[in-house]
Design an enzyme around this catalytic site. Structure first.
Site, short mmCIF file in Angstrom:
data_model
loop_
_atom_site.label_atom_id
_atom_site.label_comp_id
_atom_site.label_asym_id
_atom_site.label_seq_id
_atom_site.Cartn_x
_atom_site.Cartn_y
_atom_site.Cartn_z
N ASP A 88 114.51 27.16 41.00
CA ASP A 88 113.46 28.16 40.74
C ASP A 88 113.13 28.95 42.00
O ASP A 88 112.97 28.37 43.09
CB ASP A 88 112.17 27.46 40.28
CG ASP A 88 112.14 27.22 38.79
OD1 ASP A 88 112.97 27.77 38.07
OD2 ASP A 88 111.26 26.44 38.35
N GLU A 120 111.25 33.75 36.44
CA GLU A 120 110.49 34.01 35.22
C GLU A 120 110.28 35.51 35.04
O GLU A 120 110.14 36.25 36.01
CB GLU A 120 109.13 33.31 35.29
CG GLU A 120 109.24 31.79 35.33
CD GLU A 120 107.87 31.11 35.36
OE1 GLU A 120 106.85 31.80 35.11
OE2 GLU A 120 107.82 29.90 35.63
N GLU A 187 110.75 28.78 26.83
CA GLU A 187 109.73 27.73 26.85
C GLU A 187 108.58 28.04 25.90
O GLU A 187 108.16 29.19 25.76
CB GLU A 187 109.17 27.56 28.28
CG GLU A 187 108.12 26.46 28.38
CD GLU A 187 107.74 26.11 29.80
OE1 GLU A 187 106.86 25.24 29.97
OE2 GLU A 187 108.31 26.69 30.74
#
Length: 273
Positions: A88, A120, A187
Protein backbone atom coordinates in the site's frame (compact mmCIF):
# COMPACT_ATOMS: atom_id res chain seq x y z
CA UNK A 1 19.92 -0.33 -0.34
CA UNK A 2 17.24 -2.18 -2.24
CA UNK A 3 16.26 -5.75 -1.52
CA UNK A 4 16.93 -8.46 -4.08
CA UNK A 5 13.82 -9.99 -5.64
CA UNK A 6 14.35 -13.73 -5.83
CA UNK A 7 13.38 -15.63 -8.95
CA UNK A 8 10.29 -17.79 -9.06
CA UNK A 9 7.80 -15.25 -7.76
CA UNK A 10 4.29 -15.01 -9.15
CA UNK A 11 4.40 -12.12 -11.60
CA UNK A 12 2.05 -9.25 -12.28
CA UNK A 13 1.23 -10.60 -15.79
CA UNK A 14 0.49 -14.02 -14.27
CA UNK A 15 -1.97 -12.46 -11.83
CA UNK A 16 -3.64 -10.43 -14.57
CA UNK A 17 -4.06 -13.61 -16.61
CA UNK A 18 -6.02 -15.23 -13.76
CA UNK A 19 -9.14 -13.22 -14.64
CA UNK A 20 -12.07 -15.64 -14.60
CA UNK A 21 -9.84 -18.56 -13.66
CA UNK A 22 -8.75 -20.16 -10.40
CA UNK A 23 -9.42 -17.60 -7.64
CA UNK A 24 -6.44 -15.56 -6.48
CA UNK A 25 -5.55 -16.06 -2.80
CA UNK A 26 -4.25 -13.02 -0.91
CA UNK A 27 -3.48 -12.35 2.74
CA UNK A 28 -1.77 -9.50 4.55
CA UNK A 29 1.74 -9.83 5.95
CA UNK A 30 3.80 -7.30 7.87
CA UNK A 31 6.79 -9.34 9.11
CA UNK A 32 9.31 -11.81 7.69
CA UNK A 33 8.20 -14.77 9.87
CA UNK A 34 4.52 -14.40 8.96
CA UNK A 35 5.41 -13.95 5.30
CA UNK A 36 7.32 -17.22 5.45
CA UNK A 37 4.37 -19.06 6.98
CA UNK A 38 1.90 -17.74 4.39
CA UNK A 39 4.09 -17.78 1.28
CA UNK A 40 3.56 -21.43 0.22
CA UNK A 41 -0.22 -21.05 0.33
CA UNK A 42 -1.02 -17.66 -1.22
CA UNK A 43 -0.58 -15.89 -4.55
CA UNK A 44 -0.31 -12.37 -3.11
CA UNK A 45 1.17 -11.07 0.12
CA UNK A 46 -0.36 -7.64 0.73
CA UNK A 47 1.64 -5.32 2.96
CA UNK A 48 -1.39 -3.25 3.86
CA UNK A 49 -1.49 0.06 5.66
CA UNK A 50 -3.78 -1.87 8.01
CA UNK A 51 -0.50 -2.51 9.84
CA UNK A 52 -1.10 0.86 11.47
CA UNK A 53 -4.04 -0.61 13.37
CA UNK A 54 -2.88 -4.23 13.65
CA UNK A 55 0.78 -3.66 14.56
CA UNK A 56 0.98 -0.10 15.88
CA UNK A 57 -2.38 0.26 17.60
CA UNK A 58 -3.61 3.32 15.71
CA UNK A 59 -7.36 3.84 15.43
CA UNK A 60 -7.15 4.32 11.65
CA UNK A 61 -4.62 3.80 8.86
CA UNK A 62 -4.01 7.53 8.46
CA UNK A 63 -0.91 7.88 10.71
CA UNK A 64 1.03 5.27 8.71
CA UNK A 65 4.13 6.68 7.01
CA UNK A 66 6.00 5.71 3.87
CA UNK A 67 8.98 4.77 6.03
CA UNK A 68 6.83 2.29 7.99
CA UNK A 69 5.60 0.71 4.77
CA UNK A 70 9.13 0.43 3.39
CA UNK A 71 10.46 -1.25 6.53
CA UNK A 72 7.65 -3.81 6.69
CA UNK A 73 7.58 -4.45 2.95
CA UNK A 74 11.32 -5.15 2.90
CA UNK A 75 10.85 -7.64 5.74
CA UNK A 76 8.03 -9.41 3.88
CA UNK A 77 10.12 -9.63 0.71
CA UNK A 78 13.04 -11.11 2.68
CA UNK A 79 10.74 -13.62 4.35
CA UNK A 80 9.10 -14.91 1.17
CA UNK A 81 10.13 -16.31 -2.19
CA UNK A 82 6.98 -17.25 -4.12
CA UNK A 83 4.08 -14.82 -3.68
CA UNK A 84 3.82 -11.46 -5.40
CA UNK A 85 4.36 -8.78 -2.75
CA UNK A 86 2.00 -5.81 -3.16
CA UNK A 87 2.44 -2.77 -0.91
CA UNK A 88 0.00 0.00 0.00
CA UNK A 89 0.97 3.59 -0.64
CA UNK A 90 -0.09 5.25 2.63
CA UNK A 91 -2.33 8.27 3.03
CA UNK A 92 -0.76 11.54 1.97
CA UNK A 93 1.87 10.02 -0.33
CA UNK A 94 0.18 9.92 -3.74
CA UNK A 95 -2.91 12.12 -4.14
CA UNK A 96 -1.21 15.49 -4.45
CA UNK A 97 -0.02 14.82 -8.00
CA UNK A 98 1.03 12.00 -10.32
CA UNK A 99 4.62 13.14 -9.81
CA UNK A 100 4.34 12.75 -6.03
CA UNK A 101 2.86 9.29 -6.50
CA UNK A 102 5.66 8.25 -8.86
CA UNK A 103 8.39 9.55 -6.58
CA UNK A 104 7.07 7.64 -3.57
CA UNK A 105 6.09 4.48 -5.47
CA UNK A 106 9.49 4.29 -7.15
CA UNK A 107 11.25 4.70 -3.81
CA UNK A 108 9.07 2.04 -2.21
CA UNK A 109 9.73 -0.54 -4.93
CA UNK A 110 13.45 0.30 -5.18
CA UNK A 111 14.05 0.01 -1.44
CA UNK A 112 11.99 -3.13 -0.83
CA UNK A 113 12.05 -5.32 -3.93
CA UNK A 114 8.24 -5.58 -3.85
CA UNK A 115 6.33 -6.39 -7.03
CA UNK A 116 3.65 -3.69 -7.11
CA UNK A 117 2.02 -0.84 -5.22
CA UNK A 118 -1.63 -0.50 -4.25
CA UNK A 119 -3.48 2.78 -4.03
CA UNK A 120 -7.03 3.77 -3.16
CA UNK A 121 -9.28 5.80 -5.42
CA UNK A 122 -11.49 5.62 -8.46
CA UNK A 123 -12.03 7.94 -11.40
CA UNK A 124 -10.13 10.75 -9.71
CA UNK A 125 -6.99 8.57 -9.54
CA UNK A 126 -7.08 7.32 -13.14
CA UNK A 127 -4.60 9.93 -14.35
CA UNK A 128 -2.16 9.01 -11.59
CA UNK A 129 -2.47 5.27 -12.28
CA UNK A 130 -1.84 5.86 -15.98
CA UNK A 131 1.18 8.03 -15.12
CA UNK A 132 2.64 5.30 -12.90
CA UNK A 133 2.03 2.37 -15.23
CA UNK A 134 3.46 4.28 -18.20
CA UNK A 135 6.67 4.60 -16.19
CA UNK A 136 6.97 0.96 -15.18
CA UNK A 137 5.20 0.97 -11.80
CA UNK A 138 2.69 -1.92 -11.53
CA UNK A 139 -0.46 -0.70 -9.78
CA UNK A 140 -3.19 -2.59 -7.94
CA UNK A 141 -6.30 -0.45 -7.53
CA UNK A 142 -8.68 -0.26 -4.57
CA UNK A 143 -12.32 0.87 -4.91
CA UNK A 144 -15.54 0.57 -2.95
CA UNK A 145 -15.06 1.18 0.75
CA UNK A 146 -11.75 3.02 1.04
CA UNK A 147 -10.31 3.16 4.58
CA UNK A 148 -8.14 6.19 3.78
CA UNK A 149 -11.33 8.22 3.18
CA UNK A 150 -12.60 7.66 6.73
CA UNK A 151 -12.31 11.38 7.59
CA UNK A 152 -14.50 12.38 4.65
CA UNK A 153 -16.97 9.52 5.07
CA UNK A 154 -17.21 9.72 8.86
CA UNK A 155 -16.47 6.02 9.30
CA UNK A 156 -16.60 2.74 7.42
CA UNK A 157 -19.73 2.25 5.32
CA UNK A 158 -20.48 -0.41 2.72
CA UNK A 159 -20.91 0.90 -0.82
CA UNK A 160 -23.38 -0.01 -3.54
CA UNK A 161 -26.50 0.38 -1.38
CA UNK A 162 -28.19 2.72 -3.86
CA UNK A 163 -28.30 2.83 -7.66
CA UNK A 164 -26.11 5.93 -7.66
CA UNK A 165 -23.58 4.34 -5.31
CA UNK A 166 -23.47 1.11 -7.32
CA UNK A 167 -22.99 3.02 -10.57
CA UNK A 168 -20.22 5.11 -9.03
CA UNK A 169 -18.30 2.06 -7.77
CA UNK A 170 -18.56 0.39 -11.17
CA UNK A 171 -17.42 3.56 -12.93
CA UNK A 172 -14.49 3.80 -10.51
CA UNK A 173 -13.42 0.22 -11.23
CA UNK A 174 -13.73 0.67 -14.99
CA UNK A 175 -11.66 3.86 -14.88
CA UNK A 176 -8.95 2.26 -12.75
CA UNK A 177 -8.75 -0.78 -15.03
CA UNK A 178 -8.64 1.33 -18.19
CA UNK A 179 -5.86 3.44 -16.64
CA UNK A 180 -3.67 0.35 -16.42
CA UNK A 181 -4.20 -1.27 -13.02
CA UNK A 182 -3.47 -5.00 -13.29
CA UNK A 183 -5.81 -5.95 -10.44
CA UNK A 184 -8.37 -4.20 -8.22
CA UNK A 185 -9.29 -4.75 -4.58
CA UNK A 186 -13.03 -4.24 -4.04
CA UNK A 187 -13.91 -3.66 -0.40
CA UNK A 188 -17.18 -3.46 1.50
CA UNK A 189 -19.58 -3.56 -1.44
CA UNK A 190 -23.00 -5.22 -1.70
CA UNK A 191 -22.73 -8.73 -3.10
CA UNK A 192 -24.85 -8.31 -6.27
CA UNK A 193 -22.93 -5.16 -7.17
CA UNK A 194 -19.59 -6.89 -6.59
CA UNK A 195 -20.61 -9.93 -8.64
CA UNK A 196 -21.76 -7.75 -11.53
CA UNK A 197 -18.59 -5.69 -11.39
CA UNK A 198 -16.45 -8.82 -11.56
CA UNK A 199 -18.23 -9.81 -14.76
CA UNK A 200 -17.89 -6.34 -16.27
CA UNK A 201 -14.31 -5.31 -15.47
CA UNK A 202 -11.47 -6.73 -17.56
CA UNK A 203 -8.92 -7.20 -14.76
CA UNK A 204 -9.12 -9.48 -11.69
CA UNK A 205 -11.34 -8.19 -8.88
CA UNK A 206 -10.14 -9.21 -5.41
CA UNK A 207 -12.94 -9.10 -2.86
CA UNK A 208 -12.89 -8.23 0.81
CA UNK A 209 -16.44 -8.04 2.06
CA UNK A 210 -17.65 -8.27 -1.54
CA UNK A 211 -18.71 -11.49 -3.30
CA UNK A 212 -17.69 -15.15 -3.67
CA UNK A 213 -17.89 -14.51 -7.42
CA UNK A 214 -14.89 -12.17 -7.34
CA UNK A 215 -11.68 -13.31 -9.03
CA UNK A 216 -10.00 -13.73 -5.66
CA UNK A 217 -10.23 -12.89 -1.97
CA UNK A 218 -8.08 -11.06 0.57
CA UNK A 219 -8.32 -10.86 4.35
CA UNK A 220 -6.27 -9.28 7.10
CA UNK A 221 -4.33 -12.28 8.40
CA UNK A 222 -4.66 -11.27 12.04
CA UNK A 223 -8.46 -11.18 11.63
CA UNK A 224 -8.47 -14.59 9.95
CA UNK A 225 -6.31 -16.07 12.74
CA UNK A 226 -8.34 -14.55 15.57
CA UNK A 227 -5.42 -12.42 16.76
CA UNK A 228 -6.74 -8.89 16.37
CA UNK A 229 -9.08 -7.91 19.19
CA UNK A 230 -12.62 -9.01 19.87
CA UNK A 231 -14.27 -7.08 17.01
CA UNK A 232 -14.94 -9.26 13.98
CA UNK A 233 -16.11 -7.63 10.74
CA UNK A 234 -19.05 -9.38 9.10
CA UNK A 235 -16.91 -10.44 6.15
CA UNK A 236 -14.25 -12.22 8.24
CA UNK A 237 -14.21 -15.97 8.72
CA UNK A 238 -11.94 -17.01 11.56
CA UNK A 239 -9.89 -20.08 10.73
CA UNK A 240 -8.17 -20.15 14.13
CA UNK A 241 -8.40 -18.56 17.58
CA UNK A 242 -4.74 -17.82 18.16
CA UNK A 243 -5.38 -15.07 20.69
CA UNK A 244 -6.60 -17.79 23.07
CA UNK A 245 -3.55 -19.94 22.30
CA UNK A 246 -1.20 -17.03 23.01
CA UNK A 247 -2.97 -16.19 26.28
CA UNK A 248 -2.88 -19.81 27.43
CA UNK A 249 0.82 -20.14 26.60
CA UNK A 250 1.66 -16.89 28.41
CA UNK A 251 -0.31 -18.03 31.48
CA UNK A 252 1.52 -21.39 31.55
CA UNK A 253 4.88 -19.66 31.19
CA UNK A 254 4.08 -17.20 33.98
CA UNK A 255 3.04 -20.04 36.30
CA UNK A 256 6.22 -22.00 35.53
CA UNK A 257 8.43 -18.98 36.24
CA UNK A 258 6.69 -18.12 39.51
CA UNK A 259 6.89 -21.70 40.75
CA UNK A 260 10.47 -22.13 39.48
CA UNK A 261 9.53 -24.97 37.15
CA UNK A 262 11.15 -22.97 34.37
CA UNK A 263 13.93 -23.07 33.52
CA UNK A 264 14.53 -26.75 34.25
CA UNK A 265 18.07 -28.11 34.14
CA UNK A 266 17.66 -29.21 30.51
CA UNK A 267 17.23 -25.53 29.61
CA UNK A 268 20.49 -24.52 31.34
CA UNK A 269 24.13 -24.55 30.27
CA UNK A 270 26.33 -26.82 32.42
CA UNK A 271 29.93 -27.98 32.31
CA UNK A 272 30.40 -31.05 30.15
CA UNK A 273 31.74 -34.09 31.95
Amino acid sequence: MSSVVRSGRISVPALRARKGGTPIVALTAYTAPMAGHLDPHVDVLLVGDSLGMVIYGFETTLPVTLEMMIAHAAAVVRGSSRACVVVDLPWGTYRESPEQAYRNAARLLAETGAGAVKLEGGQEMAETIAFLTARGIPVCGHVGLMPQDTLMEGGYRATGRTEDSAARVLADAMAVAEAGAFMIVLEGTLEPVAAGMTRSVAVPIIGIGASPHCDGQVLVTDDMLGLYGSFQPRFVKRYAELALTVAEAAACYAEDVRTRRFPAMEHCYTLSR
